[in-house]
Design a protein around this motif. Structure first.
Motif, PDB file in Angstrom:
ATOM      1  N   ARG A 140     142.376  64.706  67.754  1.00  0.00           N
ATOM      2  CA  ARG A 140     142.720  66.108  67.572  1.00  0.00           C
ATOM      3  C   ARG A 140     144.150  66.334  68.069  1.00  0.00           C
ATOM      4  O   ARG A 140     144.551  65.772  69.079  1.00  0.00           O
ATOM      5  CB  ARG A 140     141.733  67.001  68.335  1.00  0.00           C
ATOM      6  N   TYR A 164     141.967  79.150  77.699  1.00  0.00           N
ATOM      7  CA  TYR A 164     141.164  78.043  77.194  1.00  0.00           C
ATOM      8  C   TYR A 164     140.171  78.523  76.144  1.00  0.00           C
ATOM      9  O   TYR A 164     139.453  79.506  76.350  1.00  0.00           O
ATOM     10  CB  TYR A 164     140.400  77.373  78.340  1.00  0.00           C
ATOM     11  N   TYR A 165     140.154  77.805  75.026  1.00  0.00           N
ATOM     12  CA  TYR A 165     139.236  78.137  73.933  1.00  0.00           C
ATOM     13  C   TYR A 165     138.027  77.217  73.999  1.00  0.00           C
ATOM     14  O   TYR A 165     138.150  75.986  73.851  1.00  0.00           O
ATOM     15  CB  TYR A 165     139.933  77.984  72.583  1.00  0.00           C
ATOM     16  N   ARG A 167     135.018  75.881  72.220  1.00  0.00           N
ATOM     17  CA  ARG A 167     134.521  75.813  70.840  1.00  0.00           C
ATOM     18  C   ARG A 167     133.029  76.114  70.749  1.00  0.00           C
ATOM     19  O   ARG A 167     132.563  76.732  69.795  1.00  0.00           O
ATOM     20  CB  ARG A 167     134.805  74.420  70.251  1.00  0.00           C
ATOM     21  N   ASP A 170     132.815  79.751  70.995  1.00  0.00           N
ATOM     22  CA  ASP A 170     133.809  80.437  70.164  1.00  0.00           C
ATOM     23  C   ASP A 170     134.429  81.592  70.942  1.00  0.00           C
ATOM     24  O   ASP A 170     134.525  82.725  70.467  1.00  0.00           O
ATOM     25  CB  ASP A 170     133.170  80.956  68.870  1.00  0.00           C
ATOM     26  N   GLU A 172     137.547  82.665  74.147  1.00  0.00           N
ATOM     27  CA  GLU A 172     138.746  82.269  74.880  1.00  0.00           C
ATOM     28  C   GLU A 172     138.779  82.991  76.217  1.00  0.00           C
ATOM     29  O   GLU A 172     138.495  84.188  76.290  1.00  0.00           O
ATOM     30  CB  GLU A 172     139.996  82.615  74.049  1.00  0.00           C
ATOM     31  N   ASP A 207     143.336  69.663  73.954  1.00  0.00           N
ATOM     32  CA  ASP A 207     143.697  70.298  72.685  1.00  0.00           C
ATOM     33  C   ASP A 207     143.147  71.714  72.558  1.00  0.00           C
ATOM     34  O   ASP A 207     143.567  72.461  71.674  1.00  0.00           O
ATOM     35  CB  ASP A 207     143.210  69.452  71.506  1.00  0.00           C
ATOM     36  N   SER A 208     142.204  72.100  73.449  1.00  0.00           N
ATOM     37  CA  SER A 208     141.666  73.464  73.423  1.00  0.00           C
ATOM     38  C   SER A 208     142.408  74.407  74.368  1.00  0.00           C
ATOM     39  O   SER A 208     142.068  75.583  74.457  1.00  0.00           O
ATOM     40  CB  SER A 208     140.172  73.454  73.791  1.00  0.00           C
ATOM     41  N   ARG A 210     145.172  76.670  74.883  1.00  0.00           N
ATOM     42  CA  ARG A 210     146.048  77.382  73.948  1.00  0.00           C
ATOM     43  C   ARG A 210     147.309  77.927  74.605  1.00  0.00           C
ATOM     44  O   ARG A 210     148.280  78.232  73.938  1.00  0.00           O
ATOM     45  CB  ARG A 210     145.263  78.508  73.285  1.00  0.00           C
TER      46      ARG A 210
END
Length: 328
Positions: A140, A164-165, A167, A170, A172, A207-208, A210
């Motif tokens: 990713r 931080y997101y 997943r 869903d 942040e 990668d999460s 942001r």
């Protein structure tokens, strides 16, 4: 005298003397002016040694403008062509573990020098990159600036303010974290950190992240033993409070592969009379383990614990329902 011996001696003369005359080098090394010229050029252009001609001294010397306060050489570190090939191969492997080009800008100057050193051998550096292929699945993308801030915080022991997101939810959230260590796992980077919002250790997919800001606040340090106890004992990247042991039976056919695979540092395994293979691994969260069980299809059966067997069975039933509905 070989070129390596000559280079070492020239380097030693430059270290020990204010200047070294051309005549002295020609006589001591017993070489022609053309050979000496090539050796000096090699030291300048390949080894990055700042040799300057000093007319007022009538000889060569190390340029004081380039040597003061800077390390321009690793003393005594000389490479054979095989060692250079090994270093370039390692660099190639590293480049393939570095999907975002995170380390390339910092490693490239060294690679350029190694390429020059290797230029005199029979195997060009590009041959390594052509002959060694690494295929990564599931990488990713992530942002270089974020990775650099995380690395800086880790080494300087500072906190980070991140958005931080998650997943799975869903959602942040804004958090302040104390980074503890970076983990490269299954083609992606993860950050083990103390989350000051939750008051506990958490694992974050880099990668999460942001948004990231390096703070001046000193990070909270967590002992490595605690990190390993909380985040390290179970199977996969997910942490959990209760550790269980999964017992998985693989068919005789699939056992040829699984018996040689590394699933967990504490795994246990044994062959049965019919050639099947029973693997036991500890886990705290079933999600990642279930994905690895399902990829083997009918070649893997969960023997226990019963809770893991039920969730895998429910997943299989849900998959079958999707395909049954597709027929109608």
């Amino acid at each position: 005298m070989s070129q390596t011996d000559r280079i070492i001696r020239i380097r030693k003369f430059l270290d020990e003397r204010r200047s070294v005359s051309r005549r002295m080098l020609l006589e001591t090394l017993e070489v022609s002016p053309a050979t000496l010229k090539r050796d000096i050029a090699f030291l300048r252009n390949v080894m990055n040694i700042p040799i300057a001609w000093a007319p007022e001294l009538g000889g060569y010397r190390l340029d004081p403008r380039l040597t003061s306060g800077a390390q321009y050489e690793l003393p005594g570190l000389w490479f054979s062509d095989k060692e250079i090939h090994a270093l370039l191969t390692m660099q190639h492997l590293l480049a393939n573990l570095d999907p975002g080009g995170l380390l390339a800008p910092h490693v490239q100057p060294l690679v350029a020098r190694l390429n020059k050193l290797l230029g005199a051998t029979d195997h060009p550096a590009d041959e390594i990159r052509r002959r060694v292929l690494i295929v990564g699945i599931g990488k990713r993308s992530l942002k270089l600036a974020h990775f650099e801030n995380i690395g800086s915080a880790l080494l300087r022991r500072k906190r980070l303010a991140i958005r931080y997101y998650a997943r799975g939810r869903d959602a942040e959230t804004a958090r302040e974290i104390s980074p503890q260590r970076l983990v490269h796992y299954r083609e992606n980077w993860y950050l083990d950190a103390w989350c000051h919002l939750r008051g506990a250790l958490r694992n974050f997919a880099v990668d999460s992240i942001r948004q990231v800001e390096l703070l001046d606040t000193v990070a909270k340090d967590i002992p490595n033993q605690t990190l390993d106890t909380v985040l390290g004992p179970g199977y996969g990247i997910f942490a959990g409070n209760e550790l269980r042991w999964a017992r998985l039976r693989f068919s005789a056919e699939r056992a040829r592969w699984v018996a040689t695979e590394h699933w967990h540092p504490q795994q246990r395994g044994a062959f049965e009379a019919d050639g099947s293979y029973v693997l036991e691994v500890p886990y705290a969260d079933h999600r990642e383990l279930m994905m690895d069980v399902l990829k083997h299809g009918t070649h893997c059966e969960v023997l226990g614990p019963e809770g893991l067997r039920r969730v895998v069975a429910a997943e299989v039933a849900g998959m079958a329902k999707i395909y049954d509905e597709g027929k109608s």
